[in-house]
Design an enzyme around this catalytic site. Structure first.
Site, mmCIF file in Angstrom:
data_model
loop_
_atom_site.group_PDB
_atom_site.id
_atom_site.type_symbol
_atom_site.label_atom_id
_atom_site.label_comp_id
_atom_site.label_asym_id
_atom_site.label_seq_id
_atom_site.Cartn_x
_atom_site.Cartn_y
_atom_site.Cartn_z
ATOM 1 N N SER A 177 0.954 -1.236 -0.158
ATOM 2 C CA SER A 177 0.003 -0.009 -0.128
ATOM 3 C C SER A 177 0.831 1.401 -0.006
ATOM 4 O O SER A 177 2.077 1.163 0.595
ATOM 5 C CB SER A 177 -0.966 -0.009 1.272
ATOM 6 O OG SER A 177 -1.448 1.269 1.359
ATOM 7 N N TYR A 190 -2.158 -0.966 10.698
ATOM 8 C CA TYR A 190 -2.185 -1.431 9.086
ATOM 9 C C TYR A 190 -1.047 -1.061 8.493
ATOM 10 O O TYR A 190 -0.227 -2.057 7.761
ATOM 11 C CB TYR A 190 -3.474 -0.912 8.361
ATOM 12 C CG TYR A 190 -3.419 -1.126 7.006
ATOM 13 C CD1 TYR A 190 -4.075 -2.082 6.584
ATOM 14 C CD2 TYR A 190 -3.348 -0.031 5.959
ATOM 15 C CE1 TYR A 190 -4.473 -2.407 4.987
ATOM 16 C CE2 TYR A 190 -3.399 -0.337 4.679
ATOM 17 C CZ TYR A 190 -4.018 -1.285 4.239
ATOM 18 O OH TYR A 190 -4.083 -1.417 2.870
HETATM 19 P P1 NAD Z 1 -11.724 -5.761 -0.426
HETATM 20 O O1 NAD Z 1 -12.458 -5.603 0.728
HETATM 21 O O2 NAD Z 1 -12.500 -5.709 -1.835
HETATM 22 O O3 NAD Z 1 -10.684 -6.913 -0.260
HETATM 23 C C1 NAD Z 1 -9.919 -7.313 0.833
HETATM 24 C C2 NAD Z 1 -10.438 -8.884 0.887
HETATM 25 O O4 NAD Z 1 -9.656 -9.325 1.922
HETATM 26 C C3 NAD Z 1 -11.841 -9.081 1.120
HETATM 27 O O5 NAD Z 1 -12.571 -9.100 0.214
HETATM 28 C C4 NAD Z 1 -11.681 -10.530 2.024
HETATM 29 O O6 NAD Z 1 -12.094 -11.487 1.288
HETATM 30 C C5 NAD Z 1 -10.444 -10.627 2.470
HETATM 31 N N1 NAD Z 1 -10.071 -10.753 3.907
HETATM 32 C C6 NAD Z 1 -10.321 -9.911 4.849
HETATM 33 N N2 NAD Z 1 -10.057 -10.479 6.038
HETATM 34 C C7 NAD Z 1 -9.860 -11.717 5.837
HETATM 35 C C8 NAD Z 1 -9.860 -12.929 6.694
HETATM 36 N N3 NAD Z 1 -9.707 -12.706 7.813
HETATM 37 N N4 NAD Z 1 -10.020 -14.132 6.058
HETATM 38 C C9 NAD Z 1 -9.736 -14.249 4.653
HETATM 39 N N5 NAD Z 1 -10.129 -13.187 3.959
HETATM 40 C C10 NAD Z 1 -9.974 -11.973 4.399
HETATM 41 O O7 NAD Z 1 -10.632 -4.448 -0.470
HETATM 42 P P2 NAD Z 1 -9.354 -4.046 -1.430
HETATM 43 O O8 NAD Z 1 -9.144 -2.494 -1.283
HETATM 44 O O9 NAD Z 1 -9.625 -4.714 -2.912
HETATM 45 O O10 NAD Z 1 -8.246 -4.769 -0.646
HETATM 46 C C11 NAD Z 1 -7.506 -5.721 -1.215
HETATM 47 C C12 NAD Z 1 -5.883 -5.271 -0.833
HETATM 48 O O11 NAD Z 1 -5.399 -4.268 -1.304
HETATM 49 C C13 NAD Z 1 -5.831 -5.327 0.704
HETATM 50 O O12 NAD Z 1 -4.653 -6.076 0.894
HETATM 51 C C14 NAD Z 1 -5.763 -4.080 1.134
HETATM 52 O O13 NAD Z 1 -4.879 -3.685 2.188
HETATM 53 C C15 NAD Z 1 -5.109 -3.539 -0.327
HETATM 54 N N6 NAD Z 1 -4.942 -2.065 -0.566
HETATM 55 C C16 NAD Z 1 -6.318 -1.452 -0.792
HETATM 56 C C17 NAD Z 1 -6.013 0.129 -0.975
HETATM 57 C C18 NAD Z 1 -7.677 0.591 -1.287
HETATM 58 O O14 NAD Z 1 -7.484 1.968 -1.323
HETATM 59 N N7 NAD Z 1 -8.674 -0.016 -1.313
HETATM 60 C C19 NAD Z 1 -4.985 0.651 -0.914
HETATM 61 C C20 NAD Z 1 -3.917 -0.180 -0.739
HETATM 62 C C21 NAD Z 1 -3.818 -1.262 -0.424
#
Ligand code: NAD
Ligand code: MG
Length: 285
Positions: A177, A190
Site C-alpha cells: 500500500s 495497518y
Molecule cells: P476488499 O475488501 O475488496 O478486499 C479485501 C479482501 O480481504 C476481502 O474481500 C476479504 O475476502 C479478504 N479478507 C479480509 N479479512 C480476511 C480474513 N480474515 N480471511 C480471509 N480473507 C479476508 O478491498 P481491497 O481494497 O480490494 O483490498 C485488497 C488489498 O488491497 C488489501 O490487501 C488492501 O490492504 C490493499 N489495499 C487497498 C487499498 C484501497 O484503497 N482499497 C489501498 C492500498 C492497498
C-alpha cells in the site's frame, strides 16, 4: 478534507460490493486479454471483491485458471467474481476461509492446488484495516491482532504452503500500500504491516530467485473497494482519493494491469524484488 468524491456511506467489515454507491469498476466491460497468462494457475486471496476481483477477471482474460479465497460472509461477491471468470471459459475455484486461522489458511492453499491441478501464481491480496479511531491510544489489541494476522501472518502461511508447489517461472505478488510509504495516523497498525510486506517481498525475492521464482508487490493508492466504506468514517469515504495528484480515487480495474505485468512470463520475466505503485501520483520511494 478534500472535495466530495463519493456519497458518504458506511458498512461493517468485510463489506460487500452491492452495498457500494457507485459500484466499483473491475474491468468487467473494459479489460482485454492478450494471452499473457495462458495455461497458468493462479490463487488470489481476497479475490471476491475490489482489487482481487479485478485481478481475477484480468487473469482469466489472459488465459489463467483462478482460485479465490474470501470470508464466508462474502459468498455473494465470490459468486459474482466466479461468474466473470467462468464466462471466459476459465475455471474459478471458490474457497471460503478465514485466513487468520493458520490451519485453515494452509488447507485453503492445498485445496486450490488440488482443484487447479497445480499452481503458478500466488497473489497475497486479502487484507484488513480499521480506521475508525481518534488516536494511537484507541488502537486495541484485538484490532492489531486481526490486522497483523490477516495482512502478515496469512501471507507467510499461504506463501509457505504454495512454495511446496511452485516451480521455475512461478510468480508471487503481494498487495502492499501507499501506507507503507506515507502512513496515516489512523492506520498505524495497518501501515506497519504493509511496510513489513515490502521488506518480506525483497527478502523472499532474494531467496527464491535461484529457484526461478519471482516475488514482487503492488502498492495501490486510494482505490474504490468495499474495504473503504467498511472501515473508514463516512466523511473520509466521501473525500476518498481527492488528495492525490490525480485528484480522485482509482478503480480496481486500474490496478489489475500491474498484477498482470508482474505475473506474466511475457512481461515480467526479469522483474523481481520490486514494488509497482498504482497511487494516483503519490510517491512509493
Ligand atoms: P476488499 O475488501 O475488496 O478486499 C479485501 C479482501 O480481504 C476481502 O474481500 C476479504 O475476502 C479478504 N479478507 C479480509 N479479512 C480476511 C480474513 N480474515 N480471511 C480471509 N480473507 C479476508 O478491498 P481491497 O481494497 O480490494 O483490498 C485488497 C488489498 O488491497 C488489501 O490487501 C488492501 O490492504 C490493499 N489495499 C487497498 C487499498 C484501497 O484503497 N482499497 C489501498 C492500498 C492497498
Ligand atoms: Mg470482499
Amino acid at each position: 478534507m478534500g472535495d466530495q468524491q463519493f456519497p458518504a456511506q458506511q458498512q461493517q467489515p468485510p463489506g460487500l460490493t452491492d452495498q457500494m454507491t457507485p459500484r466499483p469498476d473491475h474491468g468487467e466491460t473494459s479489460y482485454r486479454g492478450a494471452d499473457k497468462l495462458t495455461g497458468r494457475r493462479a490463487l488470489v486471496t481476497g479475490g471476491d471483491s475490489g482489487i482481487g476481483r479485478a485481478v481475477a477477471i484480468a487473469f482469466a482474460r489472459e488465459g489463467a485458471d483462478v482460485a479465490i479465497t474470501y470470508l464466508p460472509q462474502e459468498q455473494a461477491d465470490a459468486d459474482e467474481t466466479a461468474r466473470w471468470v467462468r464466462t471466459e471459459g476459465r475455471a474459478c475455484v471458490c474457497i471460503p476461509v478465514d485466513l487468520t486461522d493458520e490451519a485453515a489458511a494452509r488447507r485453503s492453499v492445498r485445496t486450490a492446488v488440488d482443484e487447479l491441478g497445480g499452481l503458478d501464481v500466488v497473489v497475497n491480496n486479502a487484507g484488513f484495516q480499521w480506521a475508525r479511531r481518534e488516536s494511537f491510544a484507541d488502537v486495541t489489541s484485538e484490532q492489531v491482532e486481526r490486522t497483523v494476522r490477516t495482512n502478515l501472518y496469512a501471507l507467510f502461511w499461504v506463501t509457505q504452503e504454495a512454495l511446496q508447489h511452485l516451480g521455475p517461472g512461478a510468480a508471487i505478488i503481494n498487495t502492499t500500500s501507499i501506507q507503507a510509504y506515507q502512513p496515516s495516523t489512523a492506520l498505524i497498525d495497518y501501515a506497519s504491516t504493509k511496510a513489513a510486506i515490502n521488506n518480506v517481498t525483497v527478502n523472499l525475492a532474494a531467496e527464491l530467485g535461484p529457484r526461478g521464482i519471482r516475488v514482487n508487490a503492488v502498492a495501490p493508492g486510494p482505490i474504490w473497494t468495499p474495504l473503504q466504506p467498511a472501515t473508514q468514517e463516512p466523511e473520509k469515504v466521501a473525500a476518498f482519493g481527492s488528495d492525490t495528484p490525480l485528484g480522485r480515487a482509482g478503480q480496481p480495474a486500474e490496478v489489475a494491469p500491474a498484477f498482470v505485468f508482474l505475473a506474466s512470463p511475457v512481461t515480467g520475466s526479469y522483474v523481481s524484488g520490486t514494488v509497482v505503485g498504482v497511487t494516483g501520483g503519490r510517491p512509493v520511494f
